[in-house]
Design a protein around this motif. Structure first.
Motif, mmCIF file in Angstrom:
data_model
loop_
_atom_site.group_PDB
_atom_site.id
_atom_site.type_symbol
_atom_site.label_atom_id
_atom_site.label_comp_id
_atom_site.label_asym_id
_atom_site.label_seq_id
_atom_site.Cartn_x
_atom_site.Cartn_y
_atom_site.Cartn_z
ATOM 1 N N LEU A 56 0.853 -1.118 0.008
ATOM 2 C CA LEU A 56 -0.126 -0.025 -0.128
ATOM 3 C C LEU A 56 0.876 1.059 -0.006
ATOM 4 N N ALA A 57 1.912 1.316 0.805
ATOM 5 C CA ALA A 57 2.759 2.454 0.854
ATOM 6 C C ALA A 57 3.567 2.657 -0.361
ATOM 7 N N GLY A 58 3.890 1.882 -1.062
ATOM 8 C CA GLY A 58 4.482 1.549 -2.170
ATOM 9 C C GLY A 58 3.706 2.414 -3.413
ATOM 10 N N LEU A 59 2.503 1.687 -3.454
ATOM 11 C CA LEU A 59 1.658 2.263 -4.448
ATOM 12 C C LEU A 59 1.022 3.798 -4.130
ATOM 13 N N VAL A 60 1.013 4.122 -2.869
ATOM 14 C CA VAL A 60 0.527 5.524 -2.721
ATOM 15 C C VAL A 60 1.491 6.307 -2.880
ATOM 16 N N VAL A 61 2.732 6.148 -2.779
ATOM 17 C CA VAL A 61 4.012 6.887 -2.863
ATOM 18 C C VAL A 61 4.161 6.974 -4.544
ATOM 19 N N ALA A 62 4.019 5.895 -5.266
ATOM 20 C CA ALA A 62 4.123 6.012 -6.670
ATOM 21 C C ALA A 62 3.189 6.963 -7.310
ATOM 22 N N ALA A 63 1.887 6.761 -6.856
ATOM 23 C CA ALA A 63 0.969 7.671 -7.511
ATOM 24 C C ALA A 63 1.054 9.225 -6.999
ATOM 25 N N SER A 64 1.321 9.405 -5.737
ATOM 26 C CA SER A 64 1.512 10.668 -5.243
ATOM 27 C C SER A 64 2.543 11.527 -5.942
ATOM 28 N N LEU A 65 3.923 10.438 -6.102
ATOM 29 C CA LEU A 65 4.952 11.369 -6.744
ATOM 30 C C LEU A 65 4.641 11.726 -7.998
ATOM 31 N N LEU A 66 3.828 11.003 -9.103
ATOM 32 C CA LEU A 66 3.724 10.951 -10.351
ATOM 33 C C LEU A 66 2.835 12.100 -10.395
ATOM 34 N N ILE A 67 1.765 12.121 -9.929
ATOM 35 C CA ILE A 67 0.560 13.090 -10.023
ATOM 36 C C ILE A 67 1.175 14.464 -9.412
ATOM 37 N N GLY A 68 1.601 14.429 -8.077
ATOM 38 C CA GLY A 68 1.925 15.510 -7.463
ATOM 39 C C GLY A 68 3.028 16.318 -8.189
ATOM 40 N N THR A 69 3.939 15.558 -8.597
ATOM 41 C CA THR A 69 5.022 16.241 -9.498
ATOM 42 C C THR A 69 4.609 16.873 -10.849
ATOM 43 N N LEU A 70 3.709 16.140 -11.387
ATOM 44 C CA LEU A 70 2.853 16.893 -12.702
ATOM 45 C C LEU A 70 2.162 18.040 -12.430
ATOM 46 N N THR A 71 1.555 18.052 -11.308
ATOM 47 C CA THR A 71 0.704 19.297 -10.944
ATOM 48 C C THR A 71 1.508 20.403 -10.552
ATOM 49 N N ALA A 72 2.610 20.170 -9.649
ATOM 50 C CA ALA A 72 3.569 21.423 -9.600
ATOM 51 C C ALA A 72 4.235 21.740 -10.575
ATOM 52 N N VAL A 73 4.768 20.829 -11.793
ATOM 53 C CA VAL A 73 5.523 21.350 -12.831
ATOM 54 C C VAL A 73 4.593 22.339 -13.643
ATOM 55 N N ILE A 74 3.299 21.646 -13.735
ATOM 56 C CA ILE A 74 2.215 22.466 -14.553
ATOM 57 C C ILE A 74 2.116 23.861 -14.017
ATOM 58 N N THR A 75 1.934 23.867 -12.851
ATOM 59 C CA THR A 75 1.582 25.210 -12.129
ATOM 60 C C THR A 75 2.606 26.084 -11.886
ATOM 61 N N GLN A 76 3.913 25.611 -11.906
ATOM 62 C CA GLN A 76 5.106 26.419 -11.603
ATOM 63 C C GLN A 76 5.871 26.836 -13.115
ATOM 64 N N ARG A 77 5.547 25.787 -14.040
ATOM 65 C CA ARG A 77 6.494 25.809 -15.227
ATOM 66 C C ARG A 77 5.721 26.209 -16.447
ATOM 67 N N SER A 78 4.697 26.385 -16.507
ATOM 68 C CA SER A 78 3.773 26.344 -17.787
ATOM 69 C C SER A 78 2.880 27.946 -17.701
ATOM 70 N N SER A 79 2.318 28.069 -18.637
ATOM 71 C CA SER A 79 1.582 29.187 -19.001
ATOM 72 C C SER A 79 -0.079 29.088 -18.699
ATOM 73 N N LEU A 80 -0.218 28.027 -17.844
ATOM 74 C CA LEU A 80 -1.713 27.657 -17.666
ATOM 75 C C LEU A 80 -2.367 28.936 -16.941
ATOM 76 N N ALA A 81 -3.564 29.283 -17.481
ATOM 77 C CA ALA A 81 -4.316 30.311 -16.954
ATOM 78 C C ALA A 81 -4.558 30.133 -15.304
#
Length: 257
Positions: A56-81
């Motif tokens: 459970l810990a491994g799956l949660v960590v994998a999903a959190s790292l993937l999605i959390g990193t993508l949302t951070a990059v999109i909100t910090q390094r893109s021109s998203l309104a």
């Protein structure tokens, strides 16, 4: 730089936390030793719970790292309104206990769930109930994603984007810039985030109990309820503390680096 007063406050705060944490750990260690707790639980059962908890810990960590990193990059390094608004919305689950997310998940799925009612006109009469590994993973990842997002977003704000801009000028597509330039600079932050999410996952009780997935916390509580001999419960708690201790040591070492 920190001032002597700030360092003194930090030392006092750490001492208070240690004073509050050490007595329960000492009682657990004494009870486990005096009651020979480790011999009261079948080895196969211990391995099963350990496997369930780590999976459970491994799956949660994998999903959190993937999605959390993508949302951070999109909100910090893109021109998203409305990037600040989206960044705030991602962190909303931080204020929700995991068991509240579990309640919402069970209300969405299952025979009388909201999602089942929405899909009924398309011939979907019944959805499987929200229970087991997949439900626990979805629930705890919902809470873990904001943790990763907050840490990675903070790290991206401190990283000079000049290297990323240079890679784009040299012709690298965005995905390659992310993999070759951005991710290597975030390795330390991602490792710390993984440890924090793993610690939260293995310590959770409410969500895994509601979603009926066996981990050390759920099994330990079941051993305490209505039992005269509490040695098996102490055994399970001792193993859980040992597993958590490994992640805590890893977190301390990573923060020093």
């Amino acid at each position: 730089m920190t001032t002597p007063a700030q360092r003194a406050i930090a030392v006092v705060a750490a001492a208070i936390v240690a004073v509050l944490c050490l007595p329960p750990l000492a009682v657990l260690a004494v009870q486990a030793h005096l009651g020979r707790a480790a011999t009261t639980v079948d080895a196969g059962r211990l391995l099963e719970l350990l496997g369930n908890t780590l999976l459970l810990a491994g799956l949660v960590v994998a999903a959190s790292l993937l999605i959390g990193t993508l949302t951070a990059v999109i909100t910090q390094r893109s021109s998203l309104a409305g990037r600040r608004v989206w960044s705030t919305l991602v962190t909303v689950p931080l204020v929700l206990p995991a068991y509240v997310v579990a309640v919402a998940l069970t209300g969405m799925w299952g025979g009388d769930g909201v999602l089942s009612q929405w899909l009924a006109p398309w011939g979907v009469e019944r959805l499987p109930p929200a229970a087991g590994l997949w439900a626990a993973t979805a629930c705890l990842a919902t809470v873990g994603i904001p943790v990763v997002h907050a840490l990675v977003a903070g790290a991206l704000q401190r990283i000079d984007p000049a290297m990323e801009d240079g890679a784009r000028l040299l012709g690298d597509p965005p995905w390659r810039v992310f993999v070759r330039v951005t991710v290597p600079q975030l390795r330390g932050t991602l490792a710390v985030a993984a440890c924090l999410v793993a610690l939260y996952t293995i310590s959770d009780f409410g969500a895994v109990s509601m979603l009926r997935y066996d981990t050390f916390t759920r099994a330990g509580y079941a051993q305490f309820r209505g039992r005269v001999d509490l040695a098996p419960a102490f055994a399970l708690c001792a193993v859980l503390v040992a597993v958590a201790g490994i992640f805590v040591v890893a977190l301390v070492l990573l923060r020093r680096r």
